[in-house]
Design a protein around this motif. Structure first.
Motif: not given
Length: 357
Positions: A92-108
């Protein structure tokens, strides 16, 4: 001539009836297998309780079944339920955009600039990585959500499967020795060979189920605990994921805690990242390196590489049950070839090379 024809016809009919019976039981193979596994694991306890209760096999079998229920079945069902609930929340968090794996990769990528050069060497763009990470996360979480929905819609079938497993386990505990004697009489392999095969089946099943489940529960609990202490979201979800991944020898839980530690370093949480790396390598890794050889390798007597490949292949073919079936098939394969080399291959392979006298 007629006697030979009758014998062949009978063997053919026996094979057809056996295949038909196997097809009839096909929907219940999972329940049957786990009933056999639980009965094999707790059979020593059953024997001890029989000496306590005396000539009351039903009472001993029922007591053993209750112990198995509270030690294994109920905890596993509780963990699975928690895993499904956490997985649905993550989806549900992924679907709503609260969790974005792409942002995690950008931070790394921002924290570790050498990643850009590494990607460039393989002709991979950061946009491709972001897209693939997001797609993988959505696909995995959607699959989990669909499985949870399927379980919810088939709750009755699931409960029936568990009930049938427990029902069959009771009779296997009570009548295990008699069933084994009947099988040894029926199989035309020779009593001594059959005894070795059944012994190896019991050893591998007991060691693999007991060992892998204990290792998985310990590593999952340790991983979930450190995630909770460090304030990482979804400690139960990631703890159960680490428990499942721990069924795979050699890599296991590090597939979870290592990327998370990298992310902590990338976001400036150096202390938390260092704690997680040290804890994962020493505490979680030590649990695997110490417990698995003691509980699995010692009893199965299988090489580590064979355990790894047979476990991965078993999971790929049979699903979660494959973490037992894979090593079991590998162990039986080795036993069959040992019996063949001992009993049938008696010719000296260098006999032709000996000088003639």
């Amino acid at each position: 001539m007629r006697e030979s024809l009758e014998r062949r016809s009978f063997v053919l009919a026996l094979a057809l009836v056996s295949v038909a019976f196997a097809l009839v039981l096909q929907p219940f193979w999972g329940a049957i297998f786990w009933a056999c596994a639980v009965a094999v694991i707790f059979f020593p306890l059953q024997e001890k309780l029989k000496s306590v209760f005396g000539d009351k096999p039903n009472r001993a079998a029922l007591s053993t079944l209750m112990v198995a229920l509270f030690i294994v079945v109920l905890p596993v069902l509780g963990i699975a339920y928690s895993f499904v609930q956490e997985g649905l929340s993550f989806y549900q968090k992924l679907d709503s955009g609260k969790v974005n794996p792409g942002e995690f990769f950008e931070e790394i990528r921002t924290a570790f600039p050498f990643i850009n050069d590494l990607l460039a060497q393989f002709d991979i763009t950061p946009a491709d990585v972001r897209e693939r990470l997001s797609s993988f996360a959505v696909t995995a979480s959607r699959m989990l959500a669909e499985q949870a929905l399927s379980i919810g819609q088939n709750t009755f079938a699931f409960i029936m499967s568990v009930a049938l497993m427990l029902y069959l386990t009771f009779f296997l505990l009570r009548d295990g020795k008699q069933i084994l004697q009947v099988l040894m009489k029926a199989l035309p392999l020779g009593d001594e060979r059959e005894r070795k095969l059944f012994q190896k089946f019991a050893e591998v099943t007991r060691a693999t189920v007991k060992g892998n489940i204990v290792v998985a529960m310990v590593q999952g609990a340790l991983g979930g605990l450190i995630f909770w202490l460090l304030g990482i979201p979804g400690p139960i979800l990631w703890g159960v994921v680490m428990a499942f991944l721990s069924l795979i020898p050699a890599v296991g839980a590090s597939l979870v805690w290592l990327p998370v530690s990298v992310y902590l370093f990338a976001t400036g949480s150096w202390i938390a990242g260092a704690i997680l790396v040290a804890y994962g390598a020493i505490v979680i890794g030590l649990a695997d390196n110490v417990l698995r050889p003691l509980l699995v390798g010692r009893d199965t007597k299988l090489p580590d590489y064979l355990v790894l490949f047979s476990t991965l292949g078993g999971i790929a073919l049979f699903g979660i049950t494959g973490f037992v079936l894979g090593p079991l098939i590998a162990a039986l394969f080795l036993v069959f070839w040992q019996l063949f080399m001992t009993e049938f291959n008696t010719t000296d392979v260098y006999e032709d090379d000996k000088p003639q006298r």
